[in-house]
Design a protein around this motif. Structure first.
Motif, PDB file in Angstrom:
ATOM      1  N   SER A   4     -10.491  86.709  52.073  1.00  0.00           N
ATOM      2  CA  SER A   4     -10.294  85.965  53.315  1.00  0.00           C
ATOM      3  C   SER A   4      -9.484  86.826  54.264  1.00  0.00           C
ATOM      4  O   SER A   4      -8.752  87.721  53.849  1.00  0.00           O
ATOM      5  CB  SER A   4      -9.579  84.631  53.067  1.00  0.00           C
ATOM      6  OG  SER A   4      -8.254  84.838  52.618  1.00  0.00           O
TER       7      SER A   4
ATOM      8  N   ASP B 203     -14.438  76.720  56.468  1.00  0.00           N
ATOM      9  CA  ASP B 203     -14.367  78.095  55.991  1.00  0.00           C
ATOM     10  C   ASP B 203     -14.128  79.099  57.102  1.00  0.00           C
ATOM     11  O   ASP B 203     -13.762  80.244  56.828  1.00  0.00           O
ATOM     12  CB  ASP B 203     -15.660  78.478  55.261  1.00  0.00           C
ATOM     13  CG  ASP B 203     -15.787  77.825  53.894  1.00  0.00           C
ATOM     14  OD1 ASP B 203     -14.756  77.354  53.371  1.00  0.00           O
ATOM     15  OD2 ASP B 203     -16.909  77.798  53.360  1.00  0.00           O
ATOM     16  N   TYR B 204     -14.385  78.697  58.362  1.00  0.00           N
ATOM     17  CA  TYR B 204     -14.310  79.699  59.429  1.00  0.00           C
ATOM     18  C   TYR B 204     -13.660  79.228  60.726  1.00  0.00           C
ATOM     19  O   TYR B 204     -13.388  80.047  61.601  1.00  0.00           O
ATOM     20  CB  TYR B 204     -15.698  80.253  59.746  1.00  0.00           C
ATOM     21  CG  TYR B 204     -16.713  79.232  60.226  1.00  0.00           C
ATOM     22  CD1 TYR B 204     -16.672  78.730  61.526  1.00  0.00           C
ATOM     23  CD2 TYR B 204     -17.728  78.773  59.393  1.00  0.00           C
ATOM     24  CE1 TYR B 204     -17.598  77.802  61.975  1.00  0.00           C
ATOM     25  CE2 TYR B 204     -18.671  77.850  59.832  1.00  0.00           C
ATOM     26  CZ  TYR B 204     -18.596  77.368  61.117  1.00  0.00           C
ATOM     27  OH  TYR B 204     -19.512  76.450  61.560  1.00  0.00           O
TER      28      TYR B 204
ATOM     29  N   SER C 253     -13.145  82.636  55.132  1.00  0.00           N
ATOM     30  CA  SER C 253     -13.760  83.102  53.888  1.00  0.00           C
ATOM     31  C   SER C 253     -14.845  84.117  54.195  1.00  0.00           C
ATOM     32  O   SER C 253     -15.647  83.927  55.108  1.00  0.00           O
ATOM     33  CB  SER C 253     -14.353  81.913  53.126  1.00  0.00           C
ATOM     34  OG  SER C 253     -13.347  80.977  52.790  1.00  0.00           O
TER      35      SER C 253
END
Length: 285
Positions: free
Chosen positions: A23, A58-59, A29
């Motif tokens: 990460s 995740d982003y 991630s």
């Protein structure tokens, strides 16, 4: 290592390395393809990340303000949108299929933030070193939407999206990477289709397989995400597996200079890196 000798003139496989989950930024991630303990650097290429998820958590935190000096960053969006802004007043959005080739040079502070709140975010970020004579040049950008990036369509159904450099068939990418004569191709192959592309002798070259399976240089088929490093020779040869394949083909002229790498700064000596940190702390970047 290569399972068997490649045909005359074909670049042999030297290594095939799986990406490593990691990460970066504010917890985004991603898979680190280059620049990890598994595969450190491939001169002039320093680092390559594949980011991709259909889970916004995740982003969404993105990459808040951070500095760079001494190298180039290349952001290529496969899906989604990324907004860029820096402390010199430059701002823009990289849309799906678009590329931003940023020469950080003497330095800037920028942020890269996803604009979507849901849906797929997918792409690559590559770091390319600069020679000492260009490390303190003025920052600049080469930015192109998907519509400005040519796609070479071959007779067998293969497509080559040409971001930087020229193919042997004469398709020229919009990015000019004078410092390293870099080539950056996004290649899609239908099932069982073969691909061949000459590359300049002496250039570092590797393939980044991220969809399907691919046999390179006569070796057994591999799956991704994986970096396939090839040795010197006249050309790269590969054959897609039963489900086809998609990969990046990257090549560039080695710089051959010492690398002093401290976080967001890549210079030639430790003293230069420490000066970069001082310049950042004192507002000179």
């Amino acid at each position: 290592m290569s399972a068997k000798p490649a045909a005359p003139g074909v670049r042999p496989v030297l290594a095939a390395v799986e990406g490593m989950a990691t990460s970066d930024g504010a917890g985004v991630s991603m898979t680190r393809m280059l620049g990890s303990p598994r595969l450190r650097t491939l001169d002039p290429f320093l680092m390559l990340d594949l980011f991709g998820s259909d889970q916004p958590t995740d982003y969404l935190a993105g990459f808040p303000d951070h500095p760079h000096r001494g190298f180039e960053t290349v952001t290529y969006m496969l899906a989604g949108r990324m907004r860029h802004a820096d402390n010199h007043g430059h701002e823009g959005v990289i849309e799906t299929g678009g590329v931003q080739w940023m020469t950080a040079g003497r330095g800037l502070i920028h942020s890269e933030m996803p604009e979507q709140t849901e849906g797929l975010m997918r792409g690559f970020q590559l770091w390319i070193n600069l020679p000492a004579r260009l490390k303190m040049t003025e920052p600049r950008y080469q930015e192109f939407p998907a519509a400005s990036i040519p796609v070479e369509r071959r007779e067998d159904g293969a497509t080559v999206t040409v971001i930087a450099g020229d193919t042997a068939r004469g398709t020229a990418g919009p990015v000019r990477a004078e410092a390293t004569d870099a080539r950056y191709f996004d290649v899609t192959l239908p099932p069982s289709v073969a691909f061949a592309e000459p590359l300049p002798a002496g250039h570092t070259a590797f393939l980044v397989l991220f969809e399907g399976t691919l046999a390179v240089g006569g070796d057994a088929p591999l799956s991704g995400p994986r970096v396939i490093v090839v040795g010197d020779g006249e050309r790269v040869e590969a054959v897609a597996g039963a489900d086809g394949a998609r990969f990046l083909l990257l090549a560039g002229e080695p710089i051959g200079e010492p690398i002093a790498w401290g976080g967001p700064f890549v210079m030639n000596t430790r003293e230069e890196v420490m000066q970069a940190f001082r310049d950042f702390e004192e507002g000179r970047i």
